[in-house]
Design a protein around this motif. Sequence first.
Motif, PDB file in Angstrom:
ATOM      1  N   GLU A 184       0.876  -1.177   0.000  1.00  6.13           N
ATOM      2  CA  GLU A 184       0.000   0.000   0.000  1.00  6.13           C
ATOM      3  C   GLU A 184       0.908   1.220   0.000  1.00  6.13           C
ATOM      4  O   GLU A 184       2.072   1.147   0.420  1.00  6.13           O
ATOM      5  CB  GLU A 184      -0.937   0.020   1.207  1.00  6.13           C
ATOM      6  CG  GLU A 184      -0.252  -0.043   2.545  1.00  6.13           C
ATOM      7  CD  GLU A 184      -1.237   0.093   3.711  1.00  6.13           C
ATOM      8  OE1 GLU A 184      -2.306   0.693   3.531  1.00  6.13           O
ATOM      9  OE2 GLU A 184      -0.907  -0.389   4.802  1.00  6.13           O
ATOM     10  N   TRP A 185       0.421   2.335  -0.551  1.00  2.00           N
ATOM     11  CA  TRP A 185       1.271   3.528  -0.600  1.00  2.00           C
ATOM     12  C   TRP A 185       0.452   4.802  -0.479  1.00  2.00           C
ATOM     13  O   TRP A 185      -0.774   4.794  -0.654  1.00  2.00           O
ATOM     14  CB  TRP A 185       2.145   3.559  -1.842  1.00  2.00           C
ATOM     15  CG  TRP A 185       1.482   3.367  -3.190  1.00  2.00           C
ATOM     16  CD1 TRP A 185       1.490   2.216  -3.913  1.00  2.00           C
ATOM     17  CD2 TRP A 185       0.774   4.328  -3.983  1.00  2.00           C
ATOM     18  NE1 TRP A 185       0.830   2.400  -5.108  1.00  2.00           N
ATOM     19  CE2 TRP A 185       0.387   3.688  -5.176  1.00  2.00           C
ATOM     20  CE3 TRP A 185       0.432   5.664  -3.809  1.00  2.00           C
ATOM     21  CZ2 TRP A 185      -0.326   4.334  -6.181  1.00  2.00           C
ATOM     22  CZ3 TRP A 185      -0.269   6.326  -4.818  1.00  2.00           C
ATOM     23  CH2 TRP A 185      -0.645   5.651  -5.982  1.00  2.00           C
ATOM     24  N   CYS A 186       1.190   5.861  -0.188  1.00  2.00           N
ATOM     25  CA  CYS A 186       0.574   7.186  -0.096  1.00  2.00           C
ATOM     26  C   CYS A 186       1.500   8.166  -0.812  1.00  2.00           C
ATOM     27  O   CYS A 186       2.711   8.150  -0.601  1.00  2.00           O
ATOM     28  CB  CYS A 186       0.435   7.556   1.377  1.00  2.00           C
ATOM     29  SG  CYS A 186      -0.112   9.246   1.604  1.00  2.00           S
ATOM     30  N   PHE A 187       0.937   8.979  -1.681  1.00  2.00           N
ATOM     31  CA  PHE A 187       1.739   9.950  -2.435  1.00  2.00           C
ATOM     32  C   PHE A 187       1.009  11.283  -2.408  1.00  2.00           C
ATOM     33  O   PHE A 187      -0.074  11.403  -2.950  1.00  2.00           O
ATOM     34  CB  PHE A 187       1.913   9.444  -3.875  1.00  2.00           C
ATOM     35  CG  PHE A 187       2.629  10.406  -4.794  1.00  2.00           C
ATOM     36  CD1 PHE A 187       3.910  10.853  -4.493  1.00  2.00           C
ATOM     37  CD2 PHE A 187       2.039  10.852  -5.963  1.00  2.00           C
ATOM     38  CE1 PHE A 187       4.573  11.735  -5.336  1.00  2.00           C
ATOM     39  CE2 PHE A 187       2.691  11.725  -6.819  1.00  2.00           C
ATOM     40  CZ  PHE A 187       3.974  12.171  -6.501  1.00  2.00           C
ATOM     41  N   ILE A 188       1.615  12.262  -1.728  1.00  2.00           N
ATOM     42  CA  ILE A 188       1.011  13.600  -1.656  1.00  2.00           C
ATOM     43  C   ILE A 188       2.052  14.613  -2.135  1.00  2.00           C
ATOM     44  O   ILE A 188       2.927  15.023  -1.362  1.00  2.00           O
ATOM     45  CB  ILE A 188       0.565  13.950  -0.215  1.00  2.00           C
ATOM     46  CG1 ILE A 188      -0.298  12.838   0.376  1.00  2.00           C
ATOM     47  CG2 ILE A 188      -0.172  15.286  -0.178  1.00  2.00           C
ATOM     48  CD1 ILE A 188      -0.598  12.999   1.861  1.00  2.00           C
ATOM     49  N   PRO A 189       2.013  14.998  -3.422  1.00  2.00           N
ATOM     50  CA  PRO A 189       3.002  15.987  -3.880  1.00  2.00           C
ATOM     51  C   PRO A 189       2.744  17.351  -3.243  1.00  2.00           C
ATOM     52  O   PRO A 189       1.599  17.724  -3.019  1.00  2.00           O
ATOM     53  CB  PRO A 189       2.798  16.035  -5.397  1.00  2.00           C
ATOM     54  CG  PRO A 189       1.498  15.395  -5.663  1.00  2.00           C
ATOM     55  CD  PRO A 189       1.101  14.573  -4.479  1.00  2.00           C
ATOM     56  N   SER A 190       3.831  18.067  -2.923  1.00  2.00           N
ATOM     57  CA  SER A 190       3.675  19.368  -2.252  1.00  2.00           C
ATOM     58  C   SER A 190       3.202  20.432  -3.233  1.00  2.00           C
ATOM     59  O   SER A 190       2.580  21.405  -2.855  1.00  2.00           O
ATOM     60  CB  SER A 190       4.986  19.800  -1.629  1.00  2.00           C
ATOM     61  OG  SER A 190       5.973  19.931  -2.613  1.00  2.00           O
ATOM     62  N   THR A 191       3.535  20.257  -4.506  1.00  2.00           N
ATOM     63  CA  THR A 191       2.964  21.120  -5.536  1.00  2.00           C
ATOM     64  C   THR A 191       2.220  20.173  -6.475  1.00  2.00           C
ATOM     65  O   THR A 191       2.187  18.973  -6.229  1.00  2.00           O
ATOM     66  CB  THR A 191       4.052  21.875  -6.304  1.00  2.00           C
ATOM     67  OG1 THR A 191       5.008  20.927  -6.777  1.00  2.00           O
ATOM     68  CG2 THR A 191       4.765  22.876  -5.416  1.00  2.00           C
ATOM     69  N   GLN A 192       1.668  20.721  -7.549  1.00  2.00           N
ATOM     70  CA  GLN A 192       0.852  19.859  -8.399  1.00  2.00           C
ATOM     71  C   GLN A 192       1.661  18.657  -8.914  1.00  2.00           C
ATOM     72  O   GLN A 192       1.152  17.559  -9.038  1.00  2.00           O
ATOM     73  CB  GLN A 192       0.308  20.656  -9.567  1.00  2.00           C
ATOM     74  CG  GLN A 192      -1.049  20.189 -10.001  1.00  2.00           C
ATOM     75  CD  GLN A 192      -1.758  21.264 -10.795  1.00  2.00           C
ATOM     76  OE1 GLN A 192      -1.227  22.347 -10.998  1.00  2.00           O
ATOM     77  NE2 GLN A 192      -2.930  20.966 -11.250  1.00  2.00           N
ATOM     78  N   LEU A 193       2.946  18.913  -9.218  1.00  2.00           N
ATOM     79  CA  LEU A 193       3.807  17.832  -9.690  1.00  2.00           C
ATOM     80  C   LEU A 193       4.934  17.644  -8.690  1.00  2.00           C
ATOM     81  O   LEU A 193       5.607  18.602  -8.336  1.00  2.00           O
ATOM     82  CB  LEU A 193       4.401  18.187 -11.049  1.00  2.00           C
ATOM     83  CG  LEU A 193       3.518  17.944 -12.261  1.00  2.00           C
ATOM     84  CD1 LEU A 193       4.176  18.497 -13.495  1.00  2.00           C
ATOM     85  CD2 LEU A 193       3.244  16.467 -12.438  1.00  2.00           C
ATOM     86  N   GLY A 194       5.137  16.422  -8.277  1.00  3.64           N
ATOM     87  CA  GLY A 194       6.159  16.172  -7.271  1.00  3.64           C
ATOM     88  C   GLY A 194       7.442  15.640  -7.879  1.00  3.64           C
ATOM     89  O   GLY A 194       7.496  15.252  -9.051  1.00  3.64           O
ATOM     90  N   GLY A 195       8.509  15.619  -7.056  1.00  2.00           N
ATOM     91  CA  GLY A 195       9.795  15.083  -7.517  1.00  2.00           C
ATOM     92  C   GLY A 195      10.042  13.680  -6.996  1.00  2.00           C
ATOM     93  O   GLY A 195      11.098  13.110  -7.228  1.00  2.00           O
ATOM     94  N   ASP A 196       9.059  13.117  -6.278  1.00  2.00           N
ATOM     95  CA  ASP A 196       9.207  11.749  -5.765  1.00  2.00           C
ATOM     96  C   ASP A 196       8.547  10.763  -6.736  1.00  2.00           C
ATOM     97  O   ASP A 196       7.564  11.110  -7.400  1.00  2.00           O
ATOM     98  CB  ASP A 196       8.466  11.594  -4.422  1.00  2.00           C
ATOM     99  CG  ASP A 196       9.165  12.319  -3.283  1.00  2.00           C
ATOM    100  OD1 ASP A 196      10.178  12.985  -3.539  1.00  2.00           O
ATOM    101  OD2 ASP A 196       8.685  12.208  -2.144  1.00  2.00           O
TER     102      ASP A 196
END
Lengths: 114, 407
Positions: free
Chosen positions: B191-203
Amino acid sequence: MELTVDTLEGGIKCVRLAGRMDLKGTQSIEARFNAETGALKQSVIVEMAGVGFIASIGIRLLLANIKQLNPAGAKIVFCRPQKMVEDVLRLSGLDSVAEIAADEAEAVKLLKGV
Amino acid sequence: MSEVAPSSGLKAVSTTPARLAGTGARLLVVDDDCMNSALLSERLHLEGYVVEVANDGQTALDKLGAETFELVLLDIVMPDMDGYDVLKKIKADPKLQDIPVIMISGLDDLNSVARCIEIGADDYLPKPYKPVLLQARINACLEKKQLREQEQKMYRALVESQKHLAAELNEAAEYVISLLPPPMTGEVTTEWCFIPSTQLGGDSFGYHWLDEENLAIYLLDVCGHGVGAALLSISAMNVLRAQSLANTDFRDPAQVLMGLNEAFQMDRQNNMYFTIWYGVFNKKKREISYARGGHPPAVLVTGETKETSERIELKSPGLVVGTMAGVIYRSKRQAVGKYAELFLFSDGVYELTNSEERMWDYQKFLETLTAEPPEGQKRLDHIVASAKAFRGSGNFEDDYSFLRIVL
């Protein structure tokens, strides 16, 4: 961020940094830091006791200058980083391309390769 | 009720350069005195304006409703509907309110002028008209209107362009999300969680079986965030997904990092670098081999049972990827017990500052990984909720990427 330059005994140059090395802080010292370290092609101590935080953008600045110095046979020795900053330096692997000293005396020794 | 200055002034006015600004503009002259309005109309016509006349307030409003005018010259004193009422109706009508209005008044009637300006008139013209003044005020109003229209046009274009840009960024963000792997179920669950800090993230992160035994697991974090960081992040992730590094055994983490380091040197990547943790889980040997390129260590919680499990940080030396050519990375190995949970994350999950400028403690963050979530809450949701609770209000400062794998 603040950047000041000292000359230690034996003519060793010491760049002292203070403040948060986040995007804004790093940008505020970037040009001067480049001019005082990488551009001179001379070994230098970077004293970081006053740096409370370092983000990836700060690591990039340090690495860019290490990269300029190492091929010229010169190096950066980081001195007195706070625990959290030291952790990030080591986590980023900077300790594999530069040295970290607990105090200025050790930094001078490392710089001279004693 | 108006007086018109002698037409001898026309010649002088026609030589002023400012008059050119209003030439051809459609004006409406509103005056109940037919003689005055006819004279004024003629003067303005000679100046190159297209002029319509209304001799009472209602006719003026009817004309304004039916035709397009760029300016109204409005007499204050008129029977039935006076200049105030006409002005109020113009300013109350969304279709008419942007048309500039110049009030026509007697010189001794400054209180009335002030009242008109309060209602929304742009300027006033004292009687009798001075031709230079007449021309200057009309031109000033028309220029102001033109500037306002240009400004509105530019604003609309800006809004349109921002909408377009936002739509493209959305599309790019959707593309990034589409590259992230769907949850895995079966012998390995994720399971994962991805919340970019701006619209497009670097992760970015991923996992896929390299063969029947070996599962590759990785999470990378490009220095900075935003479009530039996202592009590098996607490039590197696609290389890992497609296993497209030359002469590289993707079961060997050190080889993978050395390949990435040579392929993505920062002087060829707009001075950007990334950190990565890359591991390979061999399900037969129950062992993880891994290498680290300046990235926070992954955390393995493992043991014979959950109760006897311990938390191990999967650390290894390794410089951030892309900064120095020829860097040697080394793989390390870790045995995996019958019970095993592996956590991968970017530094954005624990390098948090709250409203008091206090940083989250890394050890406390590690404790949240193994802390039992409240009943009914999933472990990952609990970890994210803990970070949000510490942070307080506002978005995360950095990209927030978290991957949990039960092996």
